[in-house]
Design a protein around this motif. Structure first.
Motif, mmCIF file in Angstrom:
data_model
loop_
_atom_site.group_PDB
_atom_site.id
_atom_site.type_symbol
_atom_site.label_atom_id
_atom_site.label_comp_id
_atom_site.label_asym_id
_atom_site.label_seq_id
_atom_site.Cartn_x
_atom_site.Cartn_y
_atom_site.Cartn_z
ATOM 1 N N ASN A 116 -2.953 -13.407 3.032
ATOM 2 C CA ASN A 116 -2.836 -12.009 2.628
ATOM 3 C C ASN A 116 -2.525 -11.899 1.141
ATOM 4 O OD1 ASN A 116 0.053 -12.396 2.429
ATOM 5 N ND2 ASN A 116 0.093 -12.244 4.645
ATOM 6 N N GLU A 117 -2.683 -10.693 0.646
ATOM 7 C CA GLU A 117 -2.319 -10.366 -0.729
ATOM 8 C C GLU A 117 -1.152 -9.392 -0.702
ATOM 9 O OE1 GLU A 117 -6.252 -10.413 -3.402
ATOM 10 O OE2 GLU A 117 -6.215 -8.808 -1.927
ATOM 11 N N GLU A 118 -0.334 -9.447 -1.748
ATOM 12 C CA GLU A 118 0.733 -8.472 -1.909
ATOM 13 C C GLU A 118 0.533 -7.746 -3.231
ATOM 14 O OE1 GLU A 118 4.788 -9.736 0.324
ATOM 15 O OE2 GLU A 118 4.457 -10.620 -1.647
ATOM 16 N N ILE A 119 0.775 -6.456 -3.184
ATOM 17 C CA ILE A 119 0.703 -5.644 -4.387
ATOM 18 C C ILE A 119 2.101 -5.085 -4.637
ATOM 19 C CG2 ILE A 119 -0.299 -3.598 -5.481
ATOM 20 C CD1 ILE A 119 -2.110 -5.133 -2.578
ATOM 21 N N TYR A 120 2.643 -5.340 -5.828
ATOM 22 C CA TYR A 120 3.947 -4.810 -6.216
ATOM 23 C C TYR A 120 3.705 -3.647 -7.174
ATOM 24 C CZ TYR A 120 6.453 -9.074 -4.658
ATOM 25 O OH TYR A 120 6.999 -10.099 -3.929
ATOM 26 N N PHE A 121 4.265 -2.480 -6.852
ATOM 27 C CA PHE A 121 4.188 -1.311 -7.711
ATOM 28 C C PHE A 121 5.602 -1.029 -8.192
ATOM 29 C CE2 PHE A 121 1.743 2.594 -8.753
ATOM 30 C CZ PHE A 121 2.767 3.305 -9.347
ATOM 31 N N ILE A 122 5.858 -1.245 -9.478
ATOM 32 C CA ILE A 122 7.201 -1.125 -10.032
ATOM 33 C C ILE A 122 7.494 0.347 -10.344
ATOM 34 C CG2 ILE A 122 8.825 -1.954 -11.781
ATOM 35 C CD1 ILE A 122 7.484 -4.155 -9.910
ATOM 36 N N GLY B 286 6.093 1.180 -13.856
ATOM 37 C CA GLY B 286 4.680 1.527 -14.015
ATOM 38 C C GLY B 286 3.730 0.367 -13.824
ATOM 39 N N ASP B 287 4.221 -0.865 -13.893
ATOM 40 C CA ASP B 287 3.348 -2.029 -13.695
ATOM 41 C C ASP B 287 2.955 -2.158 -12.226
ATOM 42 O OD1 ASP B 287 3.427 -2.742 -16.364
ATOM 43 O OD2 ASP B 287 4.970 -4.281 -16.095
ATOM 44 N N VAL B 288 1.718 -2.571 -12.002
ATOM 45 C CA VAL B 288 1.210 -2.875 -10.667
ATOM 46 C C VAL B 288 0.696 -4.307 -10.725
ATOM 47 C CG1 VAL B 288 -0.430 -2.256 -8.861
ATOM 48 C CG2 VAL B 288 0.562 -0.456 -10.307
ATOM 49 N N ILE B 289 1.212 -5.161 -9.840
ATOM 50 C CA ILE B 289 0.897 -6.587 -9.870
ATOM 51 C C ILE B 289 0.211 -6.979 -8.578
ATOM 52 C CG2 ILE B 289 1.853 -8.923 -10.057
ATOM 53 C CD1 ILE B 289 4.076 -6.123 -11.102
ATOM 54 N N ILE B 290 -0.909 -7.669 -8.672
ATOM 55 C CA ILE B 290 -1.590 -8.203 -7.491
ATOM 56 C C ILE B 290 -1.235 -9.674 -7.375
ATOM 57 C CG2 ILE B 290 -3.808 -8.740 -6.418
ATOM 58 C CD1 ILE B 290 -4.961 -6.310 -7.901
ATOM 59 N N ASN B 291 -0.654 -10.054 -6.245
ATOM 60 C CA ASN B 291 -0.372 -11.450 -5.925
ATOM 61 C C ASN B 291 -1.436 -11.890 -4.922
ATOM 62 O OD1 ASN B 291 2.230 -11.759 -7.398
ATOM 63 N ND2 ASN B 291 2.806 -10.090 -6.039
ATOM 64 N N GLU B 292 -2.392 -12.646 -5.407
ATOM 65 C CA GLU B 292 -3.570 -12.991 -4.620
ATOM 66 C C GLU B 292 -3.274 -14.023 -3.538
ATOM 67 O OE1 GLU B 292 -6.378 -14.295 -7.558
ATOM 68 O OE2 GLU B 292 -6.821 -12.245 -8.189
ATOM 69 N N CYS B 293 -4.166 -14.087 -2.553
ATOM 70 C CA CYS B 293 -4.081 -15.106 -1.500
ATOM 71 C C CYS B 293 -4.014 -16.487 -2.145
ATOM 72 C CB CYS B 293 -5.311 -15.053 -0.592
ATOM 73 S SG CYS B 293 -5.444 -13.571 0.383
ATOM 74 N N GLY B 294 -3.094 -17.310 -1.687
ATOM 75 C CA GLY B 294 -2.972 -18.671 -2.178
ATOM 76 C C GLY B 294 -2.194 -18.807 -3.470
ATOM 77 N N GLU B 295 -1.820 -17.698 -4.088
ATOM 78 C CA GLU B 295 -1.093 -17.733 -5.358
ATOM 79 C C GLU B 295 0.411 -17.603 -5.098
ATOM 80 O OE1 GLU B 295 -0.942 -14.241 -8.311
ATOM 81 O OE2 GLU B 295 -2.596 -15.512 -8.996
ATOM 82 N N SER B 296 1.200 -18.454 -5.703
ATOM 83 C CA SER B 296 2.653 -18.386 -5.547
ATOM 84 C C SER B 296 3.230 -17.346 -6.499
ATOM 85 C CB SER B 296 3.286 -19.749 -5.832
ATOM 86 O OG SER B 296 2.843 -20.679 -4.869
ATOM 87 N N GLU C 143 13.352 -0.875 -8.529
ATOM 88 C CA GLU C 143 12.790 -0.269 -7.329
ATOM 89 C C GLU C 143 11.298 -0.575 -7.281
ATOM 90 O OE1 GLU C 143 13.869 3.862 -6.975
ATOM 91 O OE2 GLU C 143 15.873 3.454 -7.781
ATOM 92 N N ILE C 144 10.833 -1.023 -6.101
ATOM 93 C CA ILE C 144 9.464 -1.505 -5.959
ATOM 94 C C ILE C 144 8.871 -1.010 -4.641
ATOM 95 C CG2 ILE C 144 8.000 -3.574 -5.873
ATOM 96 C CD1 ILE C 144 10.428 -5.154 -6.951
ATOM 97 N N PHE C 145 7.602 -0.633 -4.654
ATOM 98 C CA PHE C 145 6.825 -0.515 -3.430
ATOM 99 C C PHE C 145 6.046 -1.816 -3.298
ATOM 100 C CE2 PHE C 145 6.844 4.270 -3.261
ATOM 101 C CZ PHE C 145 7.292 4.355 -1.956
ATOM 102 N N ILE C 146 6.096 -2.431 -2.127
ATOM 103 C CA ILE C 146 5.334 -3.659 -1.870
ATOM 104 C C ILE C 146 4.370 -3.370 -0.721
ATOM 105 C CG2 ILE C 146 5.404 -6.085 -1.173
ATOM 106 C CD1 ILE C 146 8.227 -6.223 -2.371
#
Length: 116
Positions: free
Chosen positions: A61-67, A86-96, A108-111
């Motif tokens: 799976n992927e996780e998206i962090y919305f700060i 305001g940053d949005v980070i994509i943590n891709e499949c297989g990426e630590s 505060e983050i939406f994940i």
């Protein structure tokens, strides 16, 4: 199931995340069963100063962090980067990835997590 949830009226619980330091304050806003798509969950998370989301990897799976608030350092894609409101980070499949709140303010983050 209500399609509208209010994170400020929800019940928070404490959770240690991926062997990180300290407990995160967390609300599971929506779960897998709430969606017709491959979204696994949407969480609202507060990371206190000097607390962390431990360094970890997802393979399916992927996780998206919305700060939403605050700033910190995040390890993603093999590098440490500064992140802020305001940053949005994509943590891709297989990426630590992992997060360290090295500021003096809560973060505060939406994940969002989405399966393959």
């Amino acid at each position: 199931m209500s399609k509208i949830k209010n994170i400020f009226r929800a019940e928070y619980f404490l959770e240690k995340s991926h062997n990180g330091i300290g407990a995160l304050e967390k609300v599971r806003v929506f779960e897998k069963e709430d969606f017709k798509t491959k979204i696994d969950f949407i969480d609202y998370v507060i990371v206190q100063p000097d607390h962390t989301i431990g360094y970890h990897q997802h393979s399916e799976n992927e996780e998206i962090y919305f700060i939403l608030k605050g700033s910190s350092s995040m390890i993603t894609g093999g590098e440490t980067v500064k992140i802020c409101k305001g940053d949005v980070i994509i943590n891709e499949c297989g990426e630590s990835h992992g997060l360290i709140n090295n500021s003096e303010e809560p973060m505060e983050i939406f994940i969002f997590q989405v399966s393959k």
